[in-house]
Design an enzyme around this catalytic site. Structure first.
Site, PDB file in Angstrom:
ATOM      1  N   GLY A  53      82.521  16.749  50.164  1.00  0.00           N
ATOM      2  CA  GLY A  53      83.944  17.123  50.691  1.00  0.00           C
ATOM      3  C   GLY A  53      83.740  17.536  51.897  1.00  0.00           C
ATOM      4  N   GLN A  58      84.234  24.085  58.425  1.00  0.00           N
ATOM      5  CA  GLN A  58      83.182  24.164  58.845  1.00  0.00           C
ATOM      6  C   GLN A  58      81.983  23.624  59.257  1.00  0.00           C
ATOM      7  OE1 GLN A  58      83.227  22.535  54.646  1.00  0.00           O
ATOM      8  NE2 GLN A  58      81.543  23.717  54.220  1.00  0.00           N
ATOM      9  N   CYS A 100      77.693  24.498  48.873  1.00  0.00           N
ATOM     10  CA  CYS A 100      77.847  24.153  49.830  1.00  0.00           C
ATOM     11  C   CYS A 100      77.152  23.987  51.167  1.00  0.00           C
ATOM     12  CB  CYS A 100      78.678  25.776  49.842  1.00  0.00           C
ATOM     13  SG  CYS A 100      79.849  25.346  51.528  1.00  0.00           S
ATOM     14  N   LEU A 101      78.034  23.341  51.914  1.00  0.00           N
ATOM     15  CA  LEU A 101      77.214  22.393  53.311  1.00  0.00           C
ATOM     16  C   LEU A 101      77.029  23.735  54.347  1.00  0.00           C
ATOM     17  CD1 LEU A 101      78.739  18.799  54.112  1.00  0.00           C
ATOM     18  CD2 LEU A 101      76.634  19.329  53.158  1.00  0.00           C
ATOM     19  N   HIS A 142      87.581  24.061  45.951  1.00  0.00           N
ATOM     20  CA  HIS A 142      86.181  24.824  47.023  1.00  0.00           C
ATOM     21  C   HIS A 142      86.622  24.396  48.465  1.00  0.00           C
ATOM     22  CE1 HIS A 142      81.943  24.644  48.027  1.00  0.00           C
ATOM     23  NE2 HIS A 142      82.951  24.355  49.440  1.00  0.00           N
ATOM     24  N   GLU A 143      87.872  23.242  48.833  1.00  0.00           N
ATOM     25  CA  GLU A 143      87.783  22.497  49.408  1.00  0.00           C
ATOM     26  C   GLU A 143      89.123  23.563  50.319  1.00  0.00           C
ATOM     27  OE1 GLU A 143      85.720  21.415  51.438  1.00  0.00           O
ATOM     28  OE2 GLU A 143      84.634  19.853  49.804  1.00  0.00           O
ATOM     29  N   HIS A 146      88.260  27.002  51.970  1.00  0.00           N
ATOM     30  CA  HIS A 146      87.434  27.537  53.301  1.00  0.00           C
ATOM     31  C   HIS A 146      89.220  27.462  53.708  1.00  0.00           C
ATOM     32  CE1 HIS A 146      83.124  26.004  52.462  1.00  0.00           C
ATOM     33  NE2 HIS A 146      83.405  24.662  51.978  1.00  0.00           N
TER      34      HIS A 146
HETATM   35  O1  GNR Z   1      78.753  18.784  48.703  1.00  0.00           O
HETATM   36  C1  GNR Z   1      79.514  19.658  47.896  1.00  0.00           C
HETATM   37  N1  GNR Z   1      79.494  19.491  47.065  1.00  0.00           N
HETATM   38  C2  GNR Z   1      80.330  20.355  45.428  1.00  0.00           C
HETATM   39  C3  GNR Z   1      80.361  20.224  44.789  1.00  0.00           C
HETATM   40  C4  GNR Z   1      80.354  20.896  44.074  1.00  0.00           C
HETATM   41  C5  GNR Z   1      82.421  21.892  43.836  1.00  0.00           C
HETATM   42  C6  GNR Z   1      82.081  21.827  45.532  1.00  0.00           C
HETATM   43  C7  GNR Z   1      80.992  21.433  46.496  1.00  0.00           C
HETATM   44  S1  GNR Z   1      81.840  20.215  48.070  1.00  0.00           S
HETATM   45  C8  GNR Z   1      80.616  20.238  48.587  1.00  0.00           C
HETATM   46  C9  GNR Z   1      80.512  20.213  50.499  1.00  0.00           C
HETATM   47  C10 GNR Z   1      81.299  21.477  50.833  1.00  0.00           C
HETATM   48  O2  GNR Z   1      80.780  22.374  51.409  1.00  0.00           O
HETATM   49  N2  GNR Z   1      82.551  21.469  51.392  1.00  0.00           N
HETATM   50  O3  GNR Z   1      83.079  22.577  51.791  1.00  0.00           O
HETATM   51 NI    NI Z   2      81.920  24.187  50.653  1.00  0.00          NI
END
Ligand code: GNR
Ligand code: NI
Length: 179
Positions: A53, A58, A100-101, A142-143, A146
């Site tokens: 995601g 980001q 998270c990236l 999670h997204e 952000h």
């Molecule tokens: O690559 C990602 N893996 C992930 C694993 C578990 C829950 C959420 C994620 S999102 C993350 C990529 C990212 O930072 N998206 O904002």
């Molecule tokens: Ni993230």
């Protein structure tokens, strides 16, 4: 060649970049050209990372735009969510390891609703809904976090959050000194 392969890679912002703590604004029809150009670039950046995601903040863009593909290896299922909102969540929680990236190489167990329904607009502006559990539920939440300047570490205890943020800072400092 597909857009994904020809697209420029965007720079993923890393904590403590202040853009990650801002609230993104809603996408309007006036943003159509920017959003259309951004979508293939965001997918290319996400697949290259690799990640499942990516939210526009980001890559430094404060718009409510997210791309997701939770099964890029198997059958690619690219999903574009514009102005996404959680409209229902299960009372049951689920715990899952998240990364998270924007916090490279940091992982923690995060507790969230096990299931969510999300309303959003697709890239053509049509109103849509998606619901899911498991990895999809965690990724959707999670997204959307952000877009509100929220990171997965904000769901941890202050002790765990600070440990993880200090470890990230140390590792990033080591990376910089090696370059
Ligand atoms: O690559 C990602 N893996 C992930 C694993 C578990 C829950 C959420 C994620 S999102 C993350 C990529 C990212 O930072 N998206 O904002
Ligand atoms: Ni993230």
């Amino acid at each position: 060649m597909s857009d994904t392969q020809t697209s420029t890679l965007l720079t993923i912002r890393i904590v403590p970049d202040p853009v990650l703590r801002k609230t993104a604004r809603a996408v309007t029809p006036a943003d159509a050209a920017q959003v259309r150009a951004l979508i293939p670039q965001m997918f290319a950046t996400m697949y290259a990372a690799p990640g499942i995601g990516l939210a526009a903040p980001q890559v430094g863009v404060l718009l409510r735009l997210v791309v997701i593909d939770i099964a890029p290896e198997k059958t690619p299922a690219p999903l574009v969510l514009i102005n996404p909102e959680v409209v229902a969540a299960s009372p049951e929680s689920a715990t899952r390891e998240e990364g998270c990236l924007s916090l490279p190489e940091q992982y923690a167990q995060v507790v969230r609703p096990a299931w969510v329904r999300v309303k959003y607009e697709d890239e053509r502006g049509a109103r849509r809904e998606i619901e899911g559990d498991g990895l999809l539920a965690a990724c959707l939440q999670h997204e959307i976090d952000h877009l509100n300047g929220v990171l997965f570490v904000d769901h941890l205890s202050a002790l765990k959050r600070n440990m993880l943020l200090r470890k990230l800072a140390k590792e990033q400092k080591e990376k910089t000194s090696r370059k």
